[in-house]
Design an enzyme around this catalytic site. Structure first.
Site, PDB file in Angstrom:
ATOM      1  N   PRO A1197       0.834  -1.203   0.000  1.00  0.00           N
ATOM      2  CA  PRO A1197       0.000   0.000   0.000  1.00  0.00           C
ATOM      3  C   PRO A1197       0.866   1.249   0.000  1.00  0.00           C
ATOM      4  O   PRO A1197       1.897   1.308   0.670  1.00  0.00           O
ATOM      5  CB  PRO A1197      -0.799  -0.120   1.302  1.00  0.00           C
ATOM      6  N   CYS A1198       0.440   2.245  -0.756  1.00  0.00           N
ATOM      7  CA  CYS A1198       1.300   3.403  -0.959  1.00  0.00           C
ATOM      8  C   CYS A1198       0.706   4.689  -0.413  1.00  0.00           C
ATOM      9  O   CYS A1198       1.232   5.754  -0.648  1.00  0.00           O
ATOM     10  CB  CYS A1198       1.573   3.581  -2.449  1.00  0.00           C
TER      11      CYS A1198
END
Length: 1529
Positions: A1197-1198
């Site tokens: 996840p960014c």
């Protein structure tokens, strides 16, 4: 009238000429004044000469020093003559006046003053007009009444502290230039030129005097004036005249003239005494009376009487001297005028543009009385951090728009805060932090004012009727007010989203009311100005008066008191100014009211906030107090589980390199920050401009040649005999001595270049030139900090490069200690290598403490031109045989042309023969068509390469130099279906071409590579909609003249692949195509599981990455980890043989390491340990262990990658950022053969690139080879713009996968990663100028799907027809029934809007008619979303909102929740009145029709939007398969 310059009209008489002497004052005669030092505490008085005036004050002067040291100095005759450059000095004014007399004087003496200052008795400079209040004196150069003062300055006499000033006067009315006079008891003085330090004091008064003269000249008939002028005409004329005066600095305003109206009136009525009887009397002139009254009304407005008790001020029981009320008021007025004048001058100097650089902050103290008493916010028990809902790739310019209901705003102490304390301009350097809470839901385009009851809004469908999710916000960065009709909407922005504010909480409603009241007032004022014939007809004061006349029942009513109205408008001025600045009518924006309000705000001396050039999105941890005050969130916070190695690398970095303290940050950091702000996933308009101007050439491979500082050295000799010879016959040696240094092959030496910089070189071989010079051929080594790693590299790390250098032995300065490290590889050696590394680091630290030279390590070869780090080629280094592996693999100039024969040539390292098929750039055949610029049609007009058949090579005549641009070839052109029409292209195979008789001559420099044209039965087939081979088939003949398309004549023979020499056509565009490229793609899917890489997919989502990799035949996903249950369920449906763990990856890593007995190497939270201990035995048995996993892939996840994360405590957003640590820890623990990280494009620039650099550094520390790059999915066969960053890692001994070649035309620029020294790396070149195949269109993608209505919910449908396009045939495969062709339901208003959007390319909200529509509830609402027009300029015209897709264009970036008012906005079907369906979104990503999704419609859209497009994953998988097969072969 005033006729004599020496007899000015005295209009400035002081009320009291002199103050009487008090009995207790000391008197000092002149003689005592000059005797010695004076008591500084006593007042000094002069004595009048022969008159009865009271003694006046004399200014203090510096005491004369009486204690001088004497020294006898002998001067020569020449030296004893002193030339006097200064003026005479006189103590007495009378003496100075006498010395400057030019002749007999009958009248009172008149003189001129230059370099003058006016000051009080203490010598302090004072403004000119203050002489009316106190005794002032003059220090000046007194000059005779001469014309040329500067030339005859020597005639002047300097006199200090003379006077006092008795009165002053203004003359020059007839001449048009004001002349100011001051008078003392002795003489009258014309003020000519103030001293430099007094100019600012005097200029204010002089401008007032000039205003008097100009007003006189506009009104007096004797000089051509018109006494019947109106006030507005007079003001405009005076301002225009003064501003036109040559040399006048600044900009005079009408407000300045009005504010001095009483002063002007008093001066001009003094002229009535000398006026002719026929002249108009100024005292009764209506316009002059109006000017005076306007000034008086302003004075009254400014008198906001404070509550002060009667009586004089007392301090410590001592009563101050009484000051008359008139004098006190006059002093205050003069001081205020002085401040206003200074502000006016500053604005004039800055100009209008400087106002953009500052933001006048609203004063909390001044607005406090308009708000309730302090109160505190209590957070809800269900509040969640807004970072949880942060879009993957949202940045400032494209953050989503959402709705916030039941909201409140507060500070870090939870005290309720007025919204207007937050700057209303993006980029203002705010000094207050405001948070918020409320119920968030997606924006559905409904119309509702802030604080309006929800039942009045145009409600959405039932699935939007819920209150939303209760969240707490990160700091609010800016806010805007949008208005239209009777609606007023407030929108706030955080770094995550824009939020339209609806109903506030009951507690916060009184805090919202002043803002709404001011907004309504602003709308009323705008309406008032629009009703005038000219917006500037009403001045600021006029508007104030009219607002005070509003009815009490008006929503904009403030008060009937003019003074209170002005106070309210000024203290809340920023709200009004923002609404004015956003108003589309320029006359309103530039009205006198707006400029007057700005001036009034500046006069209050409020804090000015600096405006930054760019808005920086800084999403660190959320410091909202609700994060810690409320009960635990529904989503538990968990820190990442890591191995000790990963934890050490990252924690060491953040310990030593805090972003704000880093002194040795990468030289590209500043540029990367700009890149981070400019990189947006939805870049349509910006990228189109970039494509036009951007050269697609990269920085060429560096071949640095350093100039070295040579030194003569006799102590240089070879040791031993020559061991061989170079190809040119030069003797090779194994060892040499330079002074006491022993130089061996394979050692590293240090040199010094001409700048004194040390250069380290690895010795490849040593030789002696034929002229006797002893030489070394070496390869340069770079420090880690000089590579893409920047400050993430260890200071001991060196990297071998491909840059070679030849230098003389005598240039060597010293030997360096460099260990070319090679450690055993695999999970079995992890602990052994970790212990060796610990010992090595301890040894290095000990050497550092002792001050010993550093011992360097070299583990990898750095190749920036390929964006990669490779394993060291140990078997090819330092052989000493005269060959260098780096030099051998260097390619010649890529544009070099070599003619081999009449039938063949080499160009760009590719050999071409007659009868070969090749690509020609499309711009040779036709000028590029104008492309539409509407959002979504970005690929319209782009052309693929033209397929041609090489017939002949034309050598240049004579001795003419061979050049690619001048050398021609004859080719037969093949046409494509898209050359005929888009309709023909739609129904044709994308690989089909048409034979023609069109033979043309083409320059060689137009060639773009080779291809093959075969019979249809000879080309390979695949079930995947991805092109990997450069193959075409031909079955028809095309005549471009007539447009006729016929069957290919039998006499036309196409060379089949069997007639080609094996491997002869395997190169394309400079890259060798492996034999595996030519195999039938069906075989890929039939590769047995045993021959595939056993794969672990982490953060698997619904499985897009795994799907593409498995389609490529290279991997088999045996294990998958996903946190979201619907996504995990979808993965299981499509990959039933995989063991899917729907859990937190931190818990799973802890469970795996515990299972393998490596708990001591695991750093995790107690929570992770507790949950891991609860795993069932079945789950534990299914967990992978080291040795089983050959390939790890995934996209962590960014959302948290932006901002300054620093290993400190933080909530969920920080945990998401740390998921990269867990992901890397999986790789470090399992040590798979291959590793692939996928992320958003901005991953490489998040956090100034720190996260990206640390990720690469971590993989290198493990021993991996690493490659990094950014790819555009649209160039690999999907009809969508989607840019993704990738990092490949391959174990030592493996082949590092290369990047796949872009195969489709797509309007995207070259996607760069910045490197040190201003270079960059691009994994693939832009295909905007051409590619082997055309772009896939929206029609290609979804044109065959059956029609459905708004809100369609039937999960299974019949196709109702056969597939038409090549893409549809591939994507549909053997699927019989169509699933998930379901559409989100729009509310009634949005459905009406959708129906009214024209069904043609590029149409969006701009095409809606400007009218109102009646909803079923009876509510009448605007068809055009009322908030859009007024804010379009600030938001790129809201391009694409309520937009239709273009059949011939592409989809915008896939989003997790398509909304007509969402971040992308273009989500309407090209010719149906609905939002695109789940299946249409899936096809835009390249998911086959048999791919299933899980959960509700929102979950399905989210799964698709977060996925990697399978065709892109397929292209990556093909390159991975090449690497795996290369090792097997």
């Amino acid at each position: 009238m005033v006729k004599s310059p020496c007899s000015p009209v005295t209009t400035g008489k002081k009320r009291c000429r002199a103050k009487p002497q008090k009995k207790d004052e000391d008197t000092t005669d002149k003689g005592k004044l000059d005797e010695g030092p004076l008591d500084a505490t006593k007042e000094m008085n002069g004595v009048g000469k022969g008159d009865s005036r009271a003694a006046c004050k004399r200014p203090r002067r510096a005491a004369a020093c009486s204690d001088f040291k004497e020294k006898s100095v002998r001067l020569s005759d020449k030296s004893s003559v002193v030339a006097t450059n200064g003026n005479k000095m006189e103590e007495e004014e009378m003496d100075a006046v006498k010395l400057t007399k030019l002749g007999p004087e009958v009248q009172r003496p008149c003189r001129k003053l230059i370099d003058f200052i006016l000051h009080d008795a203490d010598g302090k400079l004072q403004p000119f007009e203050m002489s009316e209040i106190d005794d002032f004196f003059i220090t000046a150069l007194i000059m005779p009444m001469d014309d040329d003062l500067e030339k005859d300055r020597q005639k002047g006499v300097r006199c200090e502290g003379f006077g006092r000033i008795e009165d002053w006067a203004i003359s020059g009315y007839d001449e048009g230039t004001a002349v100011v006079w001051v008078s003392t008891e002795v003489a009258d003085y014309e003020c000519v030129k103030p001293a430099g330090n007094y100019k600012s004091y005097y200029d204010h008064f002089y401008e007032k005097a000039q205003v008097c003269v100009e007003v006189y000249r506009k009104l007096a008939r004797s000089v051509g004036g018109n006494p019947n002028l109106g006030l507005e005409e007079l003001l405009a004329s005076v301002v225009r005249s003064i501003n036109a005066i040559k040399g006048y600095s600044g900009t005079l305003s009408k407000d300045f003239v009005i504010s001095n109206g009483e002063f002007v009136y008093n001066q001009l009525i003094g002229l009535d005494e000398t006026a002719n009887t026929d002249d108009e009397k100024f005292a009764t002139l209506p316009v002059l009376l109006a000017l005076r009254d306007g000034c008086k009304s302003r004075v009254e407005v400014s008198k906001l009487q404070p509550n002060i008790s009667n009586g004089s001020l007392k301090i410590n029981d001592a009563e101050c001297k009484e000051v008359s009320e008139d004098d006190d008021e006059k002093l205050a007025r003069l001081l205020q005028q002085e401040e206003e004048w200074k502000m006016m001058k500053q604005r004039g100097k800055r100009g209008t543009t400087s106002q953009k650089n500052v933001y006048i902050k609203i004063s909390e103290a001044e607005i406090a009385n308009d708000y309730p008493l302090p109160a505190y916010y209590k957070p809800s028990s269900q509040e969640m951090d807004e970072y949880i809902f942060d879009s993957e790739d949202s940045f400032y310019s494209d953050v989503p728009v959402r709705i916030l209901n039941n909201w409140a705003l507060y500070n870090a102490d939870s005290r309720l805060i007025p919204l207007e304390l937050i700057p209303m301009k993006a980029g203002a350097e705010n000094d207050i932090v405001v948070f918020g809470s409320g119920f968030m839901r997606e924006d559905d385009g409904s119309c509702c004012s802030t604080a309006e009851s929800a039942k009045l809004s145009s409600s959405s469908s039932s699935n939007h009727q819920d209150a939303g999710v209760s969240i707490y916000l990160s700091p609010i960065k800016e806010w805007v007010i949008e208005f239209g009709g009777s609606m007023i909407c407030i929108t706030i922005r955080t770094d995550v989203a824009w939020y339209k504010l609806r109903q506030p909480t009951k507690q916060y409603a009184p805090w919202c009311e002043p803002v709404l009241k001011t907004a309504r007032l602003s709308v009323s004022i705008i309406t008032l100005l629009k009703e005038q014939s000219r917006a500037s007809k009403l001045s600021f004061a006029d508007v104030i008066k009219k607002v005070a006349e509003f009815d009490k029942g008006s929503p904009a009513f403030v008060s009937s008191n003019v003074a209170l109205v002005e106070r309210y408008i000024v203290v809340h001025g920023q709200i009004i100014l923002q609404q004015f600045s956003d108003f589309p009518d320029e006359t309103i924006r530039r009205s006198a009211f707006a400029t007057g309000l700005l001036m009034k705000m500046e006069q209050r001396r409020h804090t000015k906030l600096v405006m930054k050039k760019k808005v920086q999105v800084m999403r660190g941890e959320n410091l909202n107090p609700s994060a810690t005050m409320g009960p635990a969130s529904r989503r538990k916070v968990m820190r990442a589980t890591t191995t000790r190695l990963i934890n050490r690398i990252w924690s060491d970095y953040y310990t030593h390199h805090f972003p704000e303290d880093s002194k040795d940050a990468d030289v590209n950091e500043a540029k990367e920050i700009d890149d981070e702000l400019e990189e947006n996933e939805d870049e349509d308009a910006e990228e189109e401009a970039q494509i036009e101007e951007e050269n697609v050439s990269k920085t060429p491979p560096s071949t640095r040649s350093r100039k070295l500082v040579s030194q003569t050295c006799k102590e240089i000799r070879w040791e031993g005999e020559a061991i061989g010879k170079t190809p040119s016959g030069e003797a090779l040696y194994k060892c040499a001595y330079v002074r006491e240094l022993r130089i061996n092959l394979g050692r590293t030496v240090a040199l010094e270049d001409d700048s004194g910089e040390l250069v380290m070189c690895f010795v490849e071989y040593m030789f002696q030139k034929l002229n006797g010079a002893k030489m070394v051929h070496g390869r340069l080594l770079q420090k880690g900090s000089e590579t893409v790693l920047g400050n993430a590299a260890n200071e001991r790390d060196l990297f071998l490069t491909n840059e070679c250098l030849e230098f003389e032995l005598e240039d060597i300065k010293e030997l360096m200690s460099v260990n070319l490290q090679s450690l055993p590889w695999g999970h079995k050696y992890r602990k052994e290598n970790a212990e060796a590394d610990r010992i090595e680091r301890a040894k290095a630290e000990d050497r550092k403490k002792k001050g010993l030279p550093m011992e360097y390590l070299c583990k990898s070869l750095y190749w920036p031109e390929k964006g990669a780090f490779f394993s060291l080629p140990h078997d090819k280094l330092g052989l000493g045989n005269g060959f260098c592996s780096s030099c051998q693999q260097k390619e010649p100039d890529c544009d070099e042309l070599q003619i081999l024969s009449k039938n063949s040539f080499i160009y760009r390292n590719i050999t071409y023969n007659v009868n070969d098929y090749l690509y020609i750039r499309p711009d040779f055949f036709s000028q590029e068509e104008d492309r539409a610029t509407f959002k979504g049609g970005r690929n319209v007009g782009l052309k693929p390469y033209v397929v041609c058949h090489l017939l002949d090579v034309h050598e240049p005549a004579g001795s003419r130099k061979i050049h690619p641009a001048s050398t021609k070839i004859s080719v037969r052109r093949f046409y494509r279906p898209d050359d005929i029409s888009s309709a023909k292209a739609y129904v044709s195979d994308i690989r089909e071409v048409y034979y023609s008789e069109n033979i043309v001559k083409v320059p060689v420099d137009m060639i773009e590579g080779k291809c093959e044209v075969k019979k249809k039965i000879d080309i390979s087939n695949s079930d995947v909609p991805v092109m990997v081979e450069h193959e075409f088939f031909c079955e028809h003949f095309y005549d471009p003249a007539t447009g006729a398309l016929k069957q290919l004549p039998p006499n036309v023979k196409l060379m089949s692949v069997q007639q080609k020499a094996t491997g002869a056509l395997k190169k394309n565009k400079g890259k060798q195509i492996c034999e595996s490229d030519q195999v039938d793609s069906d075989k890929c899917t039939k590769v047995s599981k045993e021959n595939r890489l056993a794969t672990l997919d982490i953060f698997a989502g619904c499985g897009g990455l795994s799907e593409g990799l498995q389609q490529a035949g290279v991997s088999f996903t045996k294990w998958a980890i996903e946190y979201e249950e619907p996504a995990g369920e979808a993965f299981t449906k499509n990959h039933p043989e995989a063991a899917v763990f729907v859990d937190n990856c931190n818990v799973i890593l802890k469970a795996i390491m515990d299972k393998c007995g490596d708990a001591d190497d695991c750093i995790s939270t107690s929570e992770a340990a507790e949950q891991a201990a609860k795993f069932s035995q079945d789950n534990i048995m299914n967990l992978p262990v080291p040795g089983e996993v050959e390939f790890i892939n995934g996209g962590p996840p960014c959302q948290g990658f932006s901002g300054m994360n620093r290993f400190n405590q933080s909530p969920w957003s920080k945990v998401q950022c740390e998921m990269i640590l867990a992901f890397l820890s999986f790789a470090e623990y399992f040590r798979p053969r291959f590793f692939l990280l996928e992320n958003v494009r901005n991953f490489v620039s998040f956090n100034k690139g720190q996260t990206f650099r640390l990720t690469v550094a971590s993989l290198l520390e493990m021993g991996y080879q690493v490659r990094f790059g950014i790819l555009e999915a649209g160039t690999f066969g999907v009809a969508q713009s989607r840019k993704r960053a990738f990092i490949w890692a391959a174990a030592p001994g493996e082949t590092l996968p290369d990047w796949p070649e872009p195969m489709h035309v797509f309007a995207s620029p070259e996607l760069k990663i910045n490197l040190p020294d201003g270079k960059y790396y691009a994994a693939a070149k832009s295909t905007a100028g051409g590619a082997p195949f055309r772009a896939i269109t929206v029609r290609d993608t979804i044109g065959d799907l059956p029609k459905v209505e708004n809100g369609a919910s039937k999960l299974l449908l019949e196709y109702g027809g056969e597939p038409i396009s090549w893409f549809q045939k591939k994507i549909r495969g053997n699927t019989i029934a169509l699933n998930d062709h379901i559409s989100k339901e729009m509310n009634e208003l949005n459905l009406i809007r959708c129906q009214r959007i024209p069904k043609r390319p590029g149409c969006d909200w701009h095409d809606l008619p400007d009218e109102k529509v009646k909803l079923s509830s009876g509510q009448l609402v605007d068809l055009i979303p009322w908030c859009l027009p007024n804010t379009a300029k600030r938001h790129n015209q809201w391009k694409g909102l309520y937009g239709r897709l273009d059949w011939e264009g592409n989809f915008p970036t896939s989003v997790t929740d398509p909304q007509p008012m969402g971040k992308v906005g273009m989500c309407f079907h090209p010719d149906q009145d609905r939002i695109i369906t789940v299946r249409e979104c899936a096809r835009s990503q390249g998911f086959p029709d048999n791919y299933q999704f899980a959960g509700n419609i929102q979950s399905k859209h989210r799964q698709i939007g977060n996925a990697v497009p399978p065709p892109l994953a397929f292209a990556l998988g093909r390159k991975l398969k090449e690497a795996v097969d290369a090792k097997r072969q």
